[in-house]
Design a protein around this motif. Structure first.
Motif, short mmCIF file in Angstrom:
data_model
loop_
_atom_site.label_atom_id
_atom_site.label_comp_id
_atom_site.label_asym_id
_atom_site.label_seq_id
_atom_site.Cartn_x
_atom_site.Cartn_y
_atom_site.Cartn_z
N LEU B 122 -2.18 3.48 -10.26
CA LEU B 122 -1.74 3.58 -8.87
C LEU B 122 -2.96 3.27 -8.02
CD1 LEU B 122 0.10 6.92 -9.45
CD2 LEU B 122 1.23 4.77 -8.84
N ILE B 123 -2.83 2.33 -7.10
CA ILE B 123 -3.97 1.96 -6.28
C ILE B 123 -3.64 2.20 -4.81
CG2 ILE B 123 -5.48 0.05 -5.56
CD1 ILE B 123 -5.09 -1.19 -8.30
N GLY B 124 -4.47 3.01 -4.16
CA GLY B 124 -4.26 3.28 -2.75
C GLY B 124 -5.29 2.53 -1.93
N PHE B 125 -4.88 2.04 -0.78
CA PHE B 125 -5.85 1.36 0.07
C PHE B 125 -5.64 1.77 1.51
CE2 PHE B 125 -2.84 -1.58 1.91
CZ PHE B 125 -1.84 -1.66 0.94
N ASP B 126 -6.66 1.54 2.34
CA ASP B 126 -6.59 1.90 3.75
C ASP B 126 -6.18 0.65 4.52
OD1 ASP B 126 -7.10 2.34 6.41
OD2 ASP B 126 -8.92 3.53 6.03
N PRO B 127 -4.98 0.64 5.04
CA PRO B 127 -4.48 -0.59 5.67
C PRO B 127 -5.38 -1.11 6.79
CG PRO B 127 -2.74 1.04 5.45
CD PRO B 127 -4.02 1.73 5.08
N ASP B 128 -6.12 -0.20 7.46
CA ASP B 128 -6.95 -0.66 8.57
C ASP B 128 -8.19 -1.39 8.10
OD1 ASP B 128 -5.15 0.43 10.29
OD2 ASP B 128 -6.18 2.39 10.34
N PRO B 135 -3.81 -9.40 2.16
CA PRO B 135 -3.44 -10.82 2.30
C PRO B 135 -2.52 -11.26 1.16
CG PRO B 135 -5.82 -10.53 2.49
CD PRO B 135 -5.26 -9.20 2.09
N TRP B 136 -2.70 -10.61 0.05
CA TRP B 136 -1.91 -10.96 -1.14
C TRP B 136 -0.52 -10.34 -1.02
CZ3 TRP B 136 -2.91 -7.52 -5.88
CH2 TRP B 136 -2.21 -7.97 -6.99
N ILE B 137 -0.47 -9.09 -0.53
CA ILE B 137 0.81 -8.45 -0.32
C ILE B 137 1.66 -9.24 0.68
CG2 ILE B 137 1.92 -6.40 0.69
CD1 ILE B 137 -0.22 -4.70 -0.62
N ARG B 138 0.97 -9.76 1.72
CA ARG B 138 1.68 -10.53 2.76
C ARG B 138 2.55 -11.65 2.20
NH1 ARG B 138 1.46 -7.17 5.31
NH2 ARG B 138 -0.04 -6.46 6.87
N ARG B 139 2.15 -12.16 1.06
CA ARG B 139 2.91 -13.27 0.48
C ARG B 139 4.31 -12.85 0.06
NH1 ARG B 139 -0.01 -16.39 -4.05
NH2 ARG B 139 -2.14 -15.66 -3.76
N SER B 140 4.46 -11.56 -0.29
CA SER B 140 5.80 -11.15 -0.69
C SER B 140 6.40 -10.08 0.21
CB SER B 140 5.79 -10.69 -2.16
OG SER B 140 4.60 -10.05 -2.48
N TYR B 141 5.60 -9.49 1.13
CA TYR B 141 6.15 -8.43 1.98
C TYR B 141 5.49 -8.50 3.35
CZ TYR B 141 7.92 -3.76 3.24
OH TYR B 141 8.55 -2.73 3.84
N GLU B 142 6.33 -8.71 4.39
CA GLU B 142 5.79 -8.95 5.73
C GLU B 142 5.38 -7.67 6.45
OE1 GLU B 142 5.35 -11.90 7.21
OE2 GLU B 142 6.10 -12.98 5.43
N LYS B 143 6.17 -6.60 6.23
CA LYS B 143 5.99 -5.40 7.06
C LYS B 143 4.81 -4.55 6.60
CE LYS B 143 10.54 -4.79 6.63
NZ LYS B 143 11.79 -4.08 6.52
N GLU B 144 4.47 -3.56 7.44
CA GLU B 144 3.44 -2.59 7.05
C GLU B 144 4.00 -1.67 5.98
OE1 GLU B 144 0.20 -1.87 8.25
OE2 GLU B 144 0.41 -3.92 9.02
N ALA B 146 4.82 1.73 4.78
CA ALA B 146 4.93 3.08 5.35
C ALA B 146 4.62 4.10 4.27
CB ALA B 146 6.33 3.29 5.89
N GLU B 147 4.45 5.36 4.66
CA GLU B 147 4.22 6.38 3.65
C GLU B 147 5.45 6.46 2.74
OE1 GLU B 147 2.86 10.15 5.08
OE2 GLU B 147 2.99 11.05 3.07
N GLY B 148 5.21 6.48 1.42
CA GLY B 148 6.32 6.51 0.47
C GLY B 148 6.77 5.14 0.01
N ASP B 149 6.20 4.09 0.63
CA ASP B 149 6.54 2.74 0.16
C ASP B 149 5.56 2.33 -0.93
OD1 ASP B 149 8.48 2.59 2.04
OD2 ASP B 149 7.40 1.20 3.38
N ILE B 150 6.05 1.67 -1.94
CA ILE B 150 5.13 1.12 -2.93
C ILE B 150 5.48 -0.34 -3.20
CG2 ILE B 150 4.52 3.25 -4.13
CD1 ILE B 150 6.65 2.54 -6.22
N ILE B 151 4.43 -1.06 -3.62
CA ILE B 151 4.63 -2.46 -4.03
C ILE B 151 4.21 -2.55 -5.48
CG2 ILE B 151 3.74 -4.79 -3.69
CD1 ILE B 151 3.86 -4.41 -0.83
N ILE B 152 5.04 -3.19 -6.27
CA ILE B 152 4.74 -3.20 -7.71
C ILE B 152 4.18 -4.54 -8.15
CG2 ILE B 152 6.42 -1.42 -8.28
CD1 ILE B 152 8.35 -3.59 -9.09
N GLY B 153 3.36 -4.49 -9.18
CA GLY B 153 2.79 -5.71 -9.76
C GLY B 153 3.86 -6.51 -10.48
#
Ligand SMILES: Nc1ncnc2c1ncn2[C@@H]1O[C@H](COP(=O)(O)OP(=O)(O)O)[C@@H](O)[C@H]1O
Ligand SMILES: [Mg+2]
Lengths: 224, 401
Positions: B122-128, B135-144, B146-153
Motif C-alpha cells: 500500500l503506497i500513500g502519497f501527499d497529493p500536494d 502524473p501517471w495516475i492522471r492517465r487513467s483517473y482524472e479526479k482527485e 478522496a479519502e477512501g479511494d484507492i487506485i490499483i496497479g
C-alpha cells in the motif's frame, strides 16, 4: 527434323598415367533422318550415352557441331534449346527416370504441363498409358513400379508431345523378352510414323528393328 | 498454378521427413531472433518505464531500508516493505540546499486482504507535494483521490467500484493504472489520509511494523526533485552528510544498476541468437549441398523433358522459400506461446523490469524474423541452385558417381 553431328567429339578430364584427358567420343559424323531408326550398339563404356547426350542437346561437344535442320544446336540459348527439347525431342534416358513426387500420369504429362499445355494432352496421356499397359497405375508413384513398368512410363513421356526426334538410351537394358519386344516395336512404330529415332543398345536383337546400324568402340563410331 | 510451383509443393509433401527437418531449422532461426528481440525490447521498455515511474532526481530512504535493498525489491519485484523514518528527518531533508520539492511516500504491507492472495504494497502519497505518482495516475483517473479511494496497479484484477478492506478501512477502487513492468504493478495507491486510517487500524490490530516510530508521524521514503542548476549527486551527498539515519541516492544510480543488468542480459541473448544462427546456417548449407547432390539426377530428368536451368533453380528456390516460410511462422507462433504468457516469470527470473513493447513493434519484429529466416534459406539454396544449373544436364544425368 534432320539431326546431324559434324566432327562432334567430347573428352572428359581424368587422372591417368599418360594424359589427363580421355575422349569418350572421338570426332564423329552421324545423321539421324526422319522415318529412320538408327541403332548404335557397343560395349558399356564405349561412349554411346555421351554421343546420344550430345545429339539431344544435353551435353555440349568439346569439338564439332550438332545441326538441327541447319541450326547449330549449341548456339541456341538455354531457353530456346530447352524449348526445342520439350517440343521436338523425346528422350528416354538410361536407367530409371521417374520423377518421384509425381504420379505416373503426372510424369507422363510433365513435358506438356511444364509449358502450360496440360488440358488437351490429358486424353493422349491416357491413351499412351493404355497402349503400354500401365493405365491401372496412373495414380501410383514411380517407387511403386517395376523396372519394366517404369521404362514404359518413360517411353510414354517421351512420346507425349509427338516428337520429331526420339532418343532411347538402352531402353531395354533390364527388361524381360516380352517388354523388350514391346519397347522395340514402339520405337519402330515411331520411325514408321516419320520420327527420326536414335536407339543406343547392347541388345543383339535390336538390329532387326533398325534401318541403319552403327557400332561404337572406344569412342569411335563406325557404320556397317 | 505454374508447374514449377506445383512441383515444389509436391516435392515437399512427398518427402515429409526431409521437409520437416529443414522446416525445423527455420523454426529455430525465427524463434531465436524473434524471441530474443522481443525480450530485449521488453527489458529496454521496462527500464524506460522504471525510470519514468521513479520520476525523481534523488531518493531518500531510512538507513535500515538500504542494507536490505528494500526499496529496490518494492520497486522491482513488488515485495511489500515496511520501513520508516521520523517526520522531523523529513523536515530536515526538505530544507537541504538544492531541494526543490520533497515528496514523502508512506509504505504499508497489507495483511492478507480480501483482494489478493498475497500481501500487496500500500503506497500513500501527499497529493500536494507528489510529482512522480500523480502524473501517471492522471492517465487513467482524472479526479482527485478522496479519502477512501484507492487506485490499483495493473496486475491486480479487481473491477472498479469494488470495496476492499485494509486493516478495517473500507476503500473503493476508483481506477486501475497502466502497466509498468515493475513491482509497482502489484501496488495499491491511496492518499495520506487513507493510509493514516489504515495505520491506526494496523496498530489496533497489534501489527508491529513500526518499531518505536510513531507511524502517525513518519514517512517511508522521500522523492526529491532538485532545483535547476543543482547536481543530484551533490544534493544526495549533502543529505547524507547533514541528515543522520537516512540514505540518499541519485535515482540515476538505481537505474544504471538495472541498465547494467539489461546490458548483460541483452548480450547473452545476442550471443545465443548468433550461435543458433551460425549453427543453423552451417547445417542448412551442408544439408542443401547434400540434398541437391543427391537429387542431381532428378534435376537432370527435368532438363531432358525440356526444363530450363532457370526452371530447375526455380523449383529448388521455391522449395526453400516455402519450407523456410512455414518454419519461420511456426517459430514465431512458438515464441509467442513461450513469451507472452510468461512475462511475470521472465521478469522475476531476470530480476529486471519487463514491459511488452507495443503490438506494432512486436509485429515489426515478427516481420523481420520471417524476412531474415526466409532470406537465409533462399540465399543458401540459391547457391545450390547455381551449382546445379552450371553443369551440363548430360553430366548430371549419369547415375553413378
Ligand atoms: N562426366 C564424366 N566424367 C568423366 N568421365 C566420363 C563422364 N561421362 C562419361 N565418362 C567416360 O566416358 C566413357 C564413355 O561413357 P558412356 O558414354 O557413358 O559410355 P556407354 O554409354 O557406352 O556405356 C566412359 O569411359 C566413361 O567413364
Ligand atoms: Mg550408357
Amino acid at each position: 527434323m534432320e539431326l546431324r553431328a559434324e566432327g562432334a567429339a567430347r573428352f572428359f578430364l581424368r587422372k591417368m598415367k599418360s594424359s589427363n584427358i580421355i575422349y569418350a567420343v572421338q570426332k564423329t559424323d552421324l545423321t539421324l533422318e526422319p522415318g529412320q531408326l538408327a541403332v548404335i550398339s557397343g560395349r558399356s563404356g564405349s561412349g554411346k550415352s555421351t554421343l546420344l547426350n550430345m545429339m539431344c542437346g544435353l551435353l555440349k561437344p568439346s569439338e564439332g557441331t550438332v545441326w538441327a535442320d541447319g541450326l547449330d544446336l549449341y548456339s541456341l540459348g538455354d531457353g530456346a534449346l530447352s524449348r526445342l527439347r520439350n517440343e521436338k525431342f523425346g528422350i528416354i534416358p538410361q536407367g530409371g527416370s521417374g520423377l518421384g513426387s509425381l504420379t505416373i500420369l503426372e510424369n507422363v504429362m510433365a513435358p506438356a504441363l511444364m509449358y502450360g499445355k496440360g488440358k488437351e494432352i490429358r486424353k493422349r496421356a491416357g491413351n499412351l498409358l493404355e497402349r503400354f499397359g500401365i493405365a491401372h497405375l496412373s495414380e501410383a508413384f514411380p517407387k511403386e513400379l517395376s523396372g519394366g513398368e517404369l521404362r514404359r512410363m518413360a517411353i510414354a513421356r517421351a512420346l507425349i508431345l509427338q516428337p520429331e526426334v526420339l532418343f532411347a538410351d538402352e531402353p531395354t537394358g533390364d527388361l524381360d523378352d516380352e517388354n523388350t519386344a514391346l519397347v522395340l516395336s514402339v520405337l519402330r512404330d515411331a520411325a514408321d510414323k516419320g520420327a527420326a529415332v536414335m536407339l543406343v543398345t547392347h541388345e543383339g536383337s535390336a538390329a532387326a528393328y533398325g534401318d541403319v546400324l552403327y557400332a561404337m568402340h572406344d569412342g569411335v563410331l563406325s557404320g556397317n | 498454378m505454374k508447374f514449377r510451383h506445383f512441383l515444389s509443393v509436391r516435392n515437399l509433401l512427398r518427402r515429409p521427413v526431409r521437409t520437416a527437418a529443414l522446416v525445423l531449422l527455420s523454426v529455430f532461426m525465427s524463434f531465436s531472433v524473434f524471441a530474443g528481440s522481443v525480450i530485449t525490447a521488453s527489458l529496454r521498455n521496462g527500464l524506460e518505464s522504471y525510470s519514468a515511474r521513479l520520476g525523481a532526481d534523488v531518493v531518500v530512504v531510512p538507513y535500515a531500508a538500504t542494507t536490505k535493498g528494500t526499496l529496490e525489491s518494492v520497486l522491482l519485484q513488488g515485495i511489500p516493505g515496511n520501513f520508516y523514518m521520523e517526520a522531523p528527518l523529513y523536515e530536515k531533508i526538505r530544507r537541504i540546499e538544492g531541494v526543490e520539492v520533497a515528496a514523502p511516500q508512506f509504505y504499508l504491507a497489507s495483511a492478507t486482504a480480501s483482494c489478493c492472495s498475497v500481501a500487496v504494497q500500500l503506497i500513500g502519497f501527499d497529493p500536494d507535494l507528489d510529482f512522480s505518482i500523480q502524473p501517471w495516475i492522471r492517465r487513467s483517473y482524472e479526479k482527485e483521490l478522496a479519502e477512501g479511494d484507492i487506485i490499483i496497479g495493473n496486475r491486480i484484477s479487481m473491477p472498479t467500484d469494488r470495496i476492499l478492506s485494509f486493516y478495517g478501512v473500507d476503500c473503493r477502487v476508483v481506477a486501475q493504472l497502466d502497466e509498468t513492468g515493475t513491482g509497482l504493478d502489484t501496488a495499491i495507491y491511496a492518499n495520506m489520509d487513507t493510509i493514516a486510517a489504515m495505520i491506526r487500524g494496523a496498530q489496533e490490530r497489534n501489527f508491529h511494523y513500526f518499531d518505536d516510530i510513531d507511524p502517525a508521524n513518519a514517512v517511508s521514503c522521500v522523492m526529491i526533485k532538485v532545483k535547476d542548476g543543482y547536481d543530484p549527486e551533490l544534493v544526495a551527498g549533502n543529505i547524507n552528510i547533514h541528515v543522520r539515519k537516512v540514505s540518499a541516492s541519485k535515482a540515476g544510480s538505481m537505474i544504471s544498476g538495472i541498465a547494467g543488468g539489461l546490458k548483460n542480459v541483452s548480450a547473452v541473448i545476442g550471443l545465443l541468437t548468433a550461435v543458433i544462427w551460425i549453427l543453423a546456417v552451417v547445417i542448412l548449407a551442408v544439408a542443401f549441398a547434400m540434398i541437391s547432390h543427391e537429387r542431381r539426377r532428378e534435376f537432370a530428368i527435368l532438363r531432358t523433358i525440356g526444363a530450363t536451368a532457370g526452371m530447375v533453380s526455380g523449383v529448388i528456390l521455391g522449395e526453400a522459400a516455402i519450407q523456410s516460410l512455414i518454419g519461420a511462422v511456426c517459430g514465431i507462433a512458438l515464441a509467442c506461446l513461450a513469451i507472452f504468457p510468461f512475462h511475470t516469470a521472465i521478469s522475476s527470473a531476470l530480476g529486471l523490469p519487463y514491459l511488452m513493447p507495443r503490438i506494432s513493434a512486436v509485429l515489426l519484429y515478427a516481420g523481420l524474423a520471417i524476412l531474415f529466416t526466409v532470406a537465409a534459406a533462399a540465399g543458401i539454396s540459391a547457391f545450390s541452385a547455381h551449382r546445379v544449373s552450371r553443369q551440363d544436364a548430360g553430366i548430371l544425368l549419369r547415375e553413378d558417381n
